[in-house]
Design an enzyme around this catalytic site. Structure first.
Site, PDB file in Angstrom:
ATOM      1  N   GLY A  42       0.780  -1.228   0.000  1.00 52.35           N
ATOM      2  CA  GLY A  42       0.000   0.000   0.000  1.00 52.35           C
ATOM      3  C   GLY A  42       0.811   1.277   0.000  1.00 52.35           C
ATOM      4  N   GLU A  58       4.875  -6.190   1.920  1.00 49.12           N
ATOM      5  CA  GLU A  58       4.559  -6.833   0.638  1.00 49.12           C
ATOM      6  C   GLU A  58       3.971  -5.820  -0.345  1.00 49.12           C
ATOM      7  OE1 GLU A  58       1.977 -10.033   1.890  1.00 49.12           O
ATOM      8  OE2 GLU A  58       0.333  -8.658   2.315  1.00 49.12           O
ATOM      9  N   ARG A 109       2.179  -2.158  -6.161  1.00 45.13           N
ATOM     10  CA  ARG A 109       2.157  -0.999  -7.055  1.00 45.13           C
ATOM     11  C   ARG A 109       3.439  -0.174  -7.004  1.00 45.13           C
ATOM     12  NH1 ARG A 109      -2.649   1.472  -8.831  1.00 45.13           N
ATOM     13  NH2 ARG A 109      -3.751   0.477  -7.121  1.00 45.13           N
ATOM     14  N   TYR A 148      -1.133  -2.834 -12.034  1.00 47.89           N
ATOM     15  CA  TYR A 148      -2.601  -2.768 -12.125  1.00 47.89           C
ATOM     16  C   TYR A 148      -3.006  -2.084 -13.433  1.00 47.89           C
ATOM     17  CZ  TYR A 148      -2.124  -3.699  -7.107  1.00 47.89           C
ATOM     18  OH  TYR A 148      -1.770  -4.217  -5.890  1.00 47.89           O
ATOM     19  N   CYS A 175     -16.559   2.022 -27.561  1.00 49.49           N
ATOM     20  CA  CYS A 175     -17.808   2.748 -27.701  1.00 49.49           C
ATOM     21  C   CYS A 175     -18.468   2.904 -26.337  1.00 49.49           C
ATOM     22  CB  CYS A 175     -18.728   2.007 -28.666  1.00 49.49           C
ATOM     23  SG  CYS A 175     -17.904   1.660 -30.216  1.00 49.49           S
TER      24      CYS A 175
END
Ligand code: PLP
Length: 358
Positions: free
Chosen positions: A208, A242, A245, A335, A307
């Site tokens: 995080g 851990e 990102r 991600y 679209c």
């Protein structure tokens, strides 16, 4: 803009993901050094690309996986690497997998494990009642399906006392994503207080660590975080983090090309090849995906070929774009491709390129 493709020619090779493996290597080396004495696992769900995992492997102490699929993937690439398996809703195959650490999410999960009679080394995943302000995604400190209330942690500890197949190793707490170093350290101190009161000496503090899509230069302060954790850690304690990102986001770029430029109801749009079915991150997080480079110009909204009005990569960006221009989106290494809905509209898949040299 510097790209492996240049500006001029219309390229059939675009869109493409370009991964800077040398840059990733340098980044994770810095993180590893900053986290002296703290175990570092990589959260594979951020990006499971084998090329990236091979760069990370020498620096990390193990991999955190969230499914049987990720587990099989990591095992095939690195048969001997330590693996921690977590996540809500584990199937029997996942719950009974042979892993280094199993993160237990509920008393009923633990009962299923105990009933199987299989050995395991577990961490109990806590959802502690801590105030979590300023996070981009919150997994704890409130009603979420992640982890357990302190009462359920106590119940698990009771269940574990009457047997010895399943070894209770410690506590796991991944409480939120998108926090800066001072905030994560405050949380870590609270989690450690809780863990010590229960007698745990092994604590996984989760991932995080914040990244900023608004300002790609604003990098998480790994040095301060590492120093802070070193200060919190007591002799004999094992601390583990851990991140996902914050390790891989910077190494990926999504490179594409402008197919059409148009003005509708006064607003300027650039339609690029590909879109959020390749790079879903801006749609799912509600941000503008940052551009790498570009000449200043009238604000333009960059959309993909889907679209749907949700297929927006970046809104009102002050860059000049013309048909045929190459556009590079930065911070597409985590991600990004792996969370995107690739088959929607059946457009071609992007290419994948890996830059190895500096
Ligand atoms: C997703 C996740 C991580 C990684 O989170 P990042 O925000 O990518 O660092 C770590 N641990 C658990 C349990 C997760 O679910």
């Amino acid at each position: 803009m510097s790209t492996p493709y240049g500006h001029a020619a219309w390229s059939t090779e675009l869109p493409a993901y370009v991964y800077d493996l040398a840059g990733l290597d340098a980044h994770v080396a810095t993180v590893r050094e900053a986290l002296d004495g703290v175990e570092l696992y990589y959260a594979v769900k951020a990006n499971p690309d084998p090329e990236l995992l091979r760069v990370l492997a020498p620096y990390v102490d193990g991999f955190e996986v969230s499914s049987g699929g990720e587990l099989a993937h990591v095992r095939e690439l690195f048969p001997d690497a330590p693996v921690a398996l977590g996540g809500p809703g584990k199937t029997d195959a996942e719950l009974f997998a042979d892993v280094t650490r199993l993160h237990v999410e509920s008393p009923s999960e633990l009962r299923r494990l105990l009933a199987s009679g299989r050995p395991a080394d577990v961490l109990l995943r806590a959802n502690l009642d801590l105030p979590i302000g300023g996070a981009s995604l919150v997994m704890g400190g409130g009603a979420t399906p992640f982890g357990m209330d302190p009462a359920d942690i106590a119940e698990c500890m009771d269940l574990l006392e009457r047997q010895d197949a399943v070894r209770l190793r410690g506590l796991h707490a991944h409480l939120a994503s998108g926090l800066d170093a001072p905030r994560l350290l405050e949380l870590a101190a609270d989690v450690l207080d809780f863990a010590r009161r229960l007698g745990f000496t092994e604590v996984n503090l989760g991932g995080g660590m914040a990244v900023s899509y608004a300002d790609p230069e604003e990098i998480f302060d790994w040095h301060a975080y590492g120093k802070g954790l070193a200060g919190l850690r007591r002799p004999g304690e094992v601390l583990r983090v851990e991140p996902g990102r914050s390790l891989t986001v910077y190494c990926g770029r999504y490179v594409t090309q402008v197919i059409d430029v148009k003005r509708v109801h006064g607003e300027l749009f650039a339609v690029v090849a590909g879109g959020t079915h390749h790079l879903r991150t801006p749609a799912t997080k509600g941000h503008d995906q940052p551009l790498a480079g570009g000449e200043p110009g009238e604000p333009i909204t960059i959309v993909g070929q889907l679209c749907t009005p949700k297929d927006v990569l970046a809104r009102g960006v002050p860059v000049r774009l013309e048909v045929g221009d190459v556009v590079e989106f930065a911070m597409a290494g985590a991600y990004a491709w792996n969370i995107s809905h690739h088959d929607f509209l059946m457009h071609p898949k992007p290419g994948f390129h890996y830059i190895r040299g500096a």
